[in-house]
Design an enzyme around this catalytic site. Structure first.
Site, short mmCIF file in Angstrom:
data_model
loop_
_atom_site.label_atom_id
_atom_site.label_comp_id
_atom_site.label_asym_id
_atom_site.label_seq_id
_atom_site.Cartn_x
_atom_site.Cartn_y
_atom_site.Cartn_z
CB SER A 142 -0.86 0.00 1.28
OG SER A 142 -1.50 1.24 1.46
CE1 TYR A 155 -4.53 -1.89 5.07
CE2 TYR A 155 -3.23 0.04 4.54
CZ TYR A 155 -4.03 -1.01 4.14
OH TYR A 155 -4.32 -1.19 2.80
N1 NAD Z 1 -8.69 0.19 -1.77
C1 NAD Z 1 -7.62 0.85 -1.35
O1 NAD Z 1 -7.65 2.08 -1.24
C2 NAD Z 1 -6.35 0.12 -1.02
C3 NAD Z 1 -5.18 0.86 -0.89
C4 NAD Z 1 -3.98 0.22 -0.60
C5 NAD Z 1 -3.96 -1.14 -0.44
N2 NAD Z 1 -5.11 -1.85 -0.56
C6 NAD Z 1 -5.03 -3.29 -0.37
O2 NAD Z 1 -5.60 -3.96 -1.48
C7 NAD Z 1 -6.03 -5.25 -1.08
C8 NAD Z 1 -7.44 -5.49 -1.60
O3 NAD Z 1 -8.31 -4.59 -0.96
P1 NAD Z 1 -9.57 -3.94 -1.69
O4 NAD Z 1 -9.35 -2.49 -1.74
O5 NAD Z 1 -9.88 -4.67 -2.93
O6 NAD Z 1 -10.68 -4.19 -0.56
P2 NAD Z 1 -11.96 -5.13 -0.52
O7 NAD Z 1 -12.47 -5.04 0.86
O8 NAD Z 1 -12.86 -4.79 -1.66
O9 NAD Z 1 -11.36 -6.59 -0.78
C9 NAD Z 1 -10.63 -7.30 0.18
C10 NAD Z 1 -11.03 -8.76 0.09
O10 NAD Z 1 -10.21 -9.50 1.01
C11 NAD Z 1 -11.06 -10.46 1.65
N3 NAD Z 1 -10.50 -10.87 2.94
C12 NAD Z 1 -10.49 -10.18 4.10
N4 NAD Z 1 -9.93 -10.93 5.07
C13 NAD Z 1 -9.58 -12.11 4.51
C14 NAD Z 1 -8.98 -13.28 4.99
N5 NAD Z 1 -8.63 -13.41 6.28
N6 NAD Z 1 -8.76 -14.29 4.12
C15 NAD Z 1 -9.12 -14.19 2.82
N7 NAD Z 1 -9.73 -13.10 2.32
C16 NAD Z 1 -9.94 -12.08 3.15
C17 NAD Z 1 -12.41 -9.76 1.81
O11 NAD Z 1 -13.45 -10.68 2.02
C18 NAD Z 1 -12.50 -9.00 0.49
O12 NAD Z 1 -13.16 -9.76 -0.49
C19 NAD Z 1 -5.88 -5.30 0.45
O13 NAD Z 1 -4.68 -5.96 0.77
C20 NAD Z 1 -5.79 -3.83 0.81
O14 NAD Z 1 -5.09 -3.62 2.02
C21 NAD Z 1 -6.31 -1.26 -0.86
#
Ligand code: NAD
Length: 250
Positions: A142, A155
């Protein structure tokens, strides 16, 4: 097709960035193992992917549980004969409290999913990739792996950890043909940022504090992951690519 015949595993595939990437992988000819802890949304994504004619299965997995990750890798290799690509993407945000007020349970929950989950994925996939003579792993870090932000201690720590764990695996397995990189998204329009959406002022501040002045889309991350998964990035390993609309430099 940039991933024709490749077998990919995507964690956190039921939503947001994982879901968008699974769709892009399918479009580019990969077979996809969708994995998520959310069975209902996982089944919906699987149905959508199958309707498009892509080859896919869903395996329910909690990435923080060693036995479940081990099973995910076993079932993936059995279903499609091996694994070429791992998108180690499942992750969670954390409750917004200052470090000294943070419970040990909350620390463990976030770090176990965001960092231990990435370790477990690599621990079990790497031997499978070595059987094939190589592969490509993409871990999700991230912008907040590069930069501290108030109230996000676990985080920040977990996403910073992903960057160095990525470098570690890259140097340990490069000569085995395995490339390991990370993608580091800025603010991307997915359910994980819903906590900021409720207040218009906060949402505007969070989504426009970058050089491009807008929020990113899951597809903009998926396209970077596709590049890292494909042979087009064949001399790139150990790196973490920021896809943040210029937020770190803003
Ligand atoms: N959206 C943002 O702004 C952003 C920014 C930086 C990093 N990220 C990272 O991107 C990745 C994806 O996030 P996103 O934005 O698509 O969010 P999201 O919430 O849409 O998707 C995350 C998915 O991970 C699944 N999940 C949660 N805990 C879990 C577990 N223990 N085992 C298996 N699956 C699990 C959830 O059910 C969900 O489907 C994450 O690692 C997040 O930290 C997102």
């Amino acid at each position: 097709m940039r991933l024709k015949g490749k077998v990919s595993v995507v964690t956190g595939a039921a939503s947001g960035i994982g879901r968008a990437t699974a769709l892009v992988f399918g479009r580019e000819g990969a077979k996809i193992v969708l994995s998520d802890v959310d069975e209902k949304k996982g089944a919906e994504t699987l149905e959508e992917i199958k309707k498009l004619g892509y080859e896919a299965i869903f395996v329910r997995t909690d990435v923080s549980k060693e036995d479940e990750v081990k099973l995910l890798v076993q079932e993936s290799a059995e279903a499609f004969g091996g694994i070429d690509i791992l998108f180690n993407n499942a992750g969670v945000g954390n409750s917004n409290v200052r470090l000294a007020d943070l419970s040990v349970e909350e620390w463990d929950r976030v770090v176990d999913i965001n960092l231990k989950g990435v370790f477990l994925g690599m621990k079990y996939v790497i031997p499978e990739m070595m059987k094939r003579g190589g592969g490509s792993i993409i871990n999700t870090s991230s912008l907040l792996g590069f930069k501290g932000k108030k109230y996000l201690a676990p985080y920040n720590a977990s996403k910073g950890g992903v960057i160095l764990l990525t470098q570690n695996a890259a140097v340990e397995y490069g000569t085995k043909g395995i490339r390991v990189n990370a993608v580091a998204p800025g603010v991307i329009d997915t359910p994980i940022v819903d906590q900021w959406r409720e207040d218009d002022r906060i949402w505007k501040a969070v989504t426009t504090s970058n050089a491009l002045g807008r929020v990113g889309t899951p597809d903009e991350i998926a396209n970077t992951v596709l590049f890292l998964a494909s042979d087009e990035s064949s001399y790139i390993t150990g790196t973490s690519i920021l896809v943040d609309g210029g937020a770190l430099t803003y």
